[in-house]
Scaffold this motif. Sequence first.
Motif, PDB file in Angstrom:
ATOM      1  N   GLU B 189       0.916  -1.126   0.046  1.00 33.08           N
ATOM      2  CA  GLU B 189       0.096   0.048   0.087  1.00 33.08           C
ATOM      3  C   GLU B 189       0.947   1.228   0.021  1.00 33.08           C
ATOM      4  OE1 GLU B 189      -3.709   1.700   2.699  1.00 33.08           O
ATOM      5  OE2 GLU B 189      -3.297  -0.421   2.651  1.00 33.08           O
ATOM      6  N   TRP B 200      -9.002   5.168  -3.095  1.00 26.65           N
ATOM      7  CA  TRP B 200     -10.076   4.314  -3.787  1.00 26.65           C
ATOM      8  C   TRP B 200      -9.357   3.348  -4.744  1.00 26.65           C
ATOM      9  CZ3 TRP B 200     -14.197   1.762  -3.543  1.00 26.65           C
ATOM     10  CH2 TRP B 200     -14.863   1.268  -4.709  1.00 26.65           C
ATOM     11  N   TYR B 201      -8.257   3.799  -5.439  1.00 26.88           N
ATOM     12  CA  TYR B 201      -7.494   2.927  -6.602  1.00 26.88           C
ATOM     13  C   TYR B 201      -6.855   1.970  -5.899  1.00 26.88           C
ATOM     14  CZ  TYR B 201      -4.767   1.626 -10.715  1.00 26.88           C
ATOM     15  OH  TYR B 201      -4.189   1.067 -11.553  1.00 26.88           O
ATOM     16  N   PHE B 203      -7.742   0.639  -3.021  1.00 22.72           N
ATOM     17  CA  PHE B 203      -8.393  -0.526  -2.674  1.00 22.72           C
ATOM     18  C   PHE B 203      -9.000  -1.227  -3.735  1.00 22.72           C
ATOM     19  CE2 PHE B 203     -13.045  -1.643  -1.965  1.00 22.72           C
ATOM     20  CZ  PHE B 203     -12.988  -2.494  -0.950  1.00 22.72           C
ATOM     21  N   ARG B 204      -9.430  -0.653  -4.762  1.00 17.82           N
ATOM     22  CA  ARG B 204      -9.904  -1.367  -5.794  1.00 17.82           C
ATOM     23  C   ARG B 204      -8.975  -2.401  -6.599  1.00 17.82           C
ATOM     24  NH1 ARG B 204     -11.350   0.189 -10.975  1.00 17.82           N
ATOM     25  NH2 ARG B 204     -10.247   1.956 -10.423  1.00 17.82           N
ATOM     26  N   ARG B 205      -7.894  -1.843  -6.653  1.00 15.76           N
ATOM     27  CA  ARG B 205      -6.686  -2.548  -7.356  1.00 15.76           C
ATOM     28  C   ARG B 205      -5.868  -3.590  -6.477  1.00 15.76           C
ATOM     29  NH1 ARG B 205      -7.035  -1.058 -12.879  1.00 15.76           N
ATOM     30  NH2 ARG B 205      -5.681  -2.887 -13.140  1.00 15.76           N
ATOM     31  N   THR B 207      -5.989  -4.052  -2.340  1.00 15.09           N
ATOM     32  CA  THR B 207      -6.500  -4.577  -1.339  1.00 15.09           C
ATOM     33  C   THR B 207      -7.653  -5.535  -1.478  1.00 15.09           C
ATOM     34  OG1 THR B 207      -6.101  -2.424  -0.116  1.00 15.09           O
ATOM     35  CG2 THR B 207      -7.290  -4.019   1.060  1.00 15.09           C
ATOM     36  N   PHE B 208      -8.816  -5.005  -2.372  1.00 15.32           N
ATOM     37  CA  PHE B 208      -9.841  -5.839  -2.666  1.00 15.32           C
ATOM     38  C   PHE B 208      -9.546  -7.371  -3.216  1.00 15.32           C
ATOM     39  CE2 PHE B 208     -13.887  -7.445  -4.725  1.00 15.32           C
ATOM     40  CZ  PHE B 208     -14.625  -7.475  -3.612  1.00 15.32           C
ATOM     41  N   PRO B 209      -8.785  -7.423  -4.167  1.00 14.19           N
ATOM     42  CA  PRO B 209      -8.255  -8.598  -4.800  1.00 14.19           C
ATOM     43  C   PRO B 209      -7.628  -9.568  -3.828  1.00 14.19           C
ATOM     44  CG  PRO B 209      -7.736  -6.650  -6.429  1.00 14.19           C
ATOM     45  CD  PRO B 209      -8.205  -6.027  -5.036  1.00 14.19           C
ATOM     46  N   THR B 215     -13.322 -13.070   1.124  1.00 13.04           N
ATOM     47  CA  THR B 215     -14.719 -12.648   0.863  1.00 13.04           C
ATOM     48  C   THR B 215     -15.358 -13.947   0.364  1.00 13.04           C
ATOM     49  OG1 THR B 215     -13.744 -10.736  -0.069  1.00 13.04           O
ATOM     50  CG2 THR B 215     -15.778 -11.438  -0.760  1.00 13.04           C
TER      51      THR B 215
END
Lengths: 274, 294
Positions: B189, B200-201, B203-205, B207-209, B215
Amino acid sequence: MSMARQTTLFNRIEIAAAWALAFLWVMPLLYALWAGFHAPEYATRFDLFAPLTLENFATVWEQAPFGRYFFNTFILVTSILVMQFILCTLAAYAFARYEFRGREVAFALVLLQLMIMPEVLIVENYSTMSKLGLVDTIAAIGLPYMASAFGIFLLRQTFKTIPKELEEAARLEGCGPMMILWKVYVPLARPTYLAYGLVSISYHWNNFLWPLIITNSVETRPLTVGLAIFGAPESGVDWSIISAATLLAVAPLLVAFILFQRQFVQSFMHAGIK
Amino acid sequence: MSEHKGSMNRVYGWLLLLPAMVFLTAFTYYPMVSTFFVSLFSDGTATRPSVFVGLENYQFLLEDDIFWKVLVNNLWYAAGTIPTSIAIALMMAIWVNNRLPARGLVRMAYFTPTVLPMIAVANIWLFFYTPEIGLFDQIGSVFGFPSQNWLGDPELVLGSIIVMTVWKEAGFFMIFYLAALQSLSPELEEAAHLEGASRWYIFRRITFPLLMPTTLFVTINAVINSVKMVDHLFILTKGGPDNASSLLLYYIFEVAFSFLDEAYASALTVVLLVVLAIVAVGQFTLMDKRIHYR
């Protein structure tokens, strides 16, 4: 400069949102505390200077055998926990350290229970209990939960991380398999036992559907079922009384949770990562 | 010595397993199989013994309007609770994982519903939903909204049940995300941050993956919960009005223990088992096996 200001403004909004959500999340509990410790006329009227009272708790204690319900829940939760520890430890040890024909199949069968939990099989389990003559006993509430796939899985994962050299050393000192399990594996898996224990206690303290079905007397009913009967709308008690009863029922677990908050959260995390 | 081998140890392995297997057989495997058999017979009474009827119970099931209603309700219940509780859980975990004033308190607040019995908190929520004097109507009236019969209106009741379920579940799921977030390396990060990527970027690219396994794990849990979480119905609605808030497991309970029709309840249970089997198959095809089951 403007970038930095933007971030702080954004952060402030975020902090406010996080707090607001936290407040929403404890709202029901705050309300129960309000209504439980105030006279009924304040149940829907919020006055900071309303006098506090313990009257509601006294009424609850008089109107329903909550002492007995506490006792039943205590017996239930402890016996399930003890049996789970024994059964899961033995099975986990077999899966982690023994090689035998059919081990993989047996393990897959055990994992099946993660998906098909006793809640789903209430109809058949009820008829089994009535064949065994166990309807309306505390044993019948606990039996379907005693062999727990979750516990077996969790302990197996932990046992697998324990170095085999430790076992070897114990064997050289003349320990048999049960002695090795007791002297080497169980002590080293203590954090897992704690984690699993806390998860199990909260689950069974709070469990409702199966106990409701299988019990029908004061002598066997756990707190949750007693509370549901006490608070049923047709019994016509008011909000203050229901709040007091609710607080009574959740108090032991809630106090334990607040005191050992870190332990609880860490235990659930530990159980979650596997 | 690597593992215990030899015939003596083979016997020992099974002996260790035996106690747990006895319990699992009695209360999981046997009932699964016998549910299926019972569903092929008529319901016996004192005067009329049960007889083999083949698929008659299932035929009845197909023509049972309540069954279809309850099934559709359950789908809405799943659709309403699963994504919402997961999204809120993720948001909570990210907040609590960051530097936040009074972080410990906030985390405790989020987690509190998890340690409270559904049946007990349902009492409080029943009050919240009460028309006129309840909390929701009191707040609504401040903003000029008319009073609503949250639990009595067939249009609103399932939504009200869903809201409470999300409240109950989200904090529990947060824990899994929190555990996963803490195991992610902060360098990733930081590096992205230095490159000038927006939060946001990142998170989207990133953290979330990376949280995908969590999940999936949480989703499975949420699906199972949407099948078995029915405790609050006993207090809030009893499945009403007119089955508008009834769910499959609650209907099974009613058929078996209020209408005392064990055969039909067994047929309904088989449907539930089939649903769970589909979820299980989905889990094994979707989930990267090395992550949770090795």
